[in-house]
Design a protein around this motif. Structure first.
Motif, PDB file in Angstrom:
ATOM      1  N   LEU A 105       0.833  -1.207   0.000  1.00 19.05           N
ATOM      2  CA  LEU A 105       0.000   0.000   0.000  1.00 19.05           C
ATOM      3  C   LEU A 105       0.868   1.259   0.000  1.00 19.05           C
ATOM      4  N   SER A 106       1.955   1.250   0.782  1.00 17.88           N
ATOM      5  CA  SER A 106       2.863   2.405   0.793  1.00 17.88           C
ATOM      6  C   SER A 106       3.571   2.548  -0.553  1.00 17.88           C
ATOM      7  N   SER A 114       4.280  10.159  -6.902  1.00 19.18           N
ATOM      8  CA  SER A 114       5.435  10.439  -7.749  1.00 19.18           C
ATOM      9  C   SER A 114       5.040  11.040  -9.085  1.00 19.18           C
ATOM     10  N   GLY A 115       3.781  10.872  -9.469  1.00 24.02           N
ATOM     11  CA  GLY A 115       3.320  11.433 -10.738  1.00 24.02           C
ATOM     12  C   GLY A 115       3.884  10.723 -11.952  1.00 24.02           C
ATOM     13  N   LEU A 116       4.295   9.472 -11.784  1.00 25.22           N
ATOM     14  CA  LEU A 116       4.837   8.696 -12.899  1.00 25.22           C
ATOM     15  C   LEU A 116       3.716   8.262 -13.837  1.00 25.22           C
ATOM     16  N   SER A 134       2.571  14.742  -5.747  1.00 27.20           N
ATOM     17  CA  SER A 134       2.992  15.677  -4.701  1.00 27.20           C
ATOM     18  C   SER A 134       4.484  15.546  -4.479  1.00 27.20           C
ATOM     19  N   GLN A 135       5.230  16.594  -4.851  1.00 26.41           N
ATOM     20  CA  GLN A 135       6.677  16.590  -4.647  1.00 26.41           C
ATOM     21  C   GLN A 135       7.054  16.466  -3.169  1.00 26.41           C
ATOM     22  N   PRO A 136       6.395  17.216  -2.259  1.00 27.68           N
ATOM     23  CA  PRO A 136       6.762  17.083  -0.839  1.00 27.68           C
ATOM     24  C   PRO A 136       6.509  15.680  -0.267  1.00 27.68           C
ATOM     25  N   LEU A 137       5.435  15.012  -0.733  1.00 23.53           N
ATOM     26  CA  LEU A 137       5.101  13.682  -0.188  1.00 23.53           C
ATOM     27  C   LEU A 137       5.940  12.560  -0.786  1.00 23.53           C
ATOM     28  N   GLN A 138       6.527  12.799  -1.938  1.00 26.93           N
ATOM     29  CA  GLN A 138       7.260  11.740  -2.630  1.00 26.93           C
ATOM     30  C   GLN A 138       8.372  11.130  -1.771  1.00 26.93           C
ATOM     31  N   PRO A 139       9.299  11.920  -1.201  1.00 29.04           N
ATOM     32  CA  PRO A 139      10.349  11.302  -0.366  1.00 29.04           C
ATOM     33  C   PRO A 139       9.808  10.680   0.915  1.00 29.04           C
ATOM     34  N   VAL A 140       8.721  11.253   1.444  1.00 26.20           N
ATOM     35  CA  VAL A 140       8.121  10.698   2.665  1.00 26.20           C
ATOM     36  C   VAL A 140       7.581   9.295   2.398  1.00 26.20           C
TER      37      VAL A 140
END
Length: 196
Positions: A105-106, A114-116, A134-140
């Motif tokens: 799920l994660s 990631s918007g891929l 969402s760029q801010p959420l991507q690394p999280v």
């Protein structure tokens, strides 16, 4: 032969789902660790799509396994198992269920934010996104996916070690009741052995 679980054994449906999920987790672990080192090429995207499709398959199989367990029940603890071991085993099983749902799920959420390009499950149909890019959420989400994976690896290793300990040192049925039952040869005095 019943497909459901019995008081002392996991049934064939539970066994099949268990070992399919184990095989998928091993595949996902190997592919997941290797793919981050691949150069960006058509093979890179193919491997990523394979990883994502297999992860979603594991997610679906765990959901099916949980529904089957609710319907078919679960065997009683092996006779002679101390109460504290029963509790640890119960907690471990439910943590494994939670993590085998949380890890894919994660990953699905990571792919979504990631918007891929849209994922096609094994090339067959498009998988919907769970969230907007969402760029801010991507690394999280990437970090969550990675940390949950390592916790799952540790828990799977502990689970396998406990099953082997019971099999090799306790000599009980903890491991064998998750394996297909062996057919017993008829005894010399049984009616079948008298037919020649």
């Amino acid at each position: 032969m019943t497909l459901k679980n019995t008081a002392d054994r996991w049934g064939p449906v539970s066994q099949l789902l268990h070992w399919l999920i184990v095989a998928l987790i091993l595949l996902l672990a190997v592919v997941g660790l290797v793919m981050v080192e691949l150069p960006k090429s058509p093979r890179y995207f193919w491997v990523y799509d394979l990883h994502k499709s297999a992860g979603l398959t594991a997610f679906a199989l765990v959901a099916i396994r949980l529904l089957w367990r609710w319907y078919a029940g679960a065997p009683r603890p092996v006779p002679g198992t101390p109460r504290w071991q029963e509790r640890v085993a119960g907690i471990t099983h439910w943590l494994l269920y939670v993590l085998t749902i949380a890890v894919p799920l994660s990953g699905w959420l990571f792919d979504s934010v990631s918007g891929l390009r849209p994922l096609r499950w094994f090339g067959l149909f498009k998988v919907p996104k769970l969230a907007a890019p969402s760029q801010p959420l991507q690394p999280v989400m990437r970090d969550w996916h990675e940390w949950l994976f390592w916790v799952l690896v540790a828990l799977v290793a502990a689970h396998a070690a406990a099953a082997l300990y019971h099999h090799l040192f306790q000599h009980d049925a903890t491991l064998t009741r998750m394996l297909p039952a062996r057919r017993r040869a008829p005894s010399p005095n049984s009616p079948a052995s008298e037919i020649r």
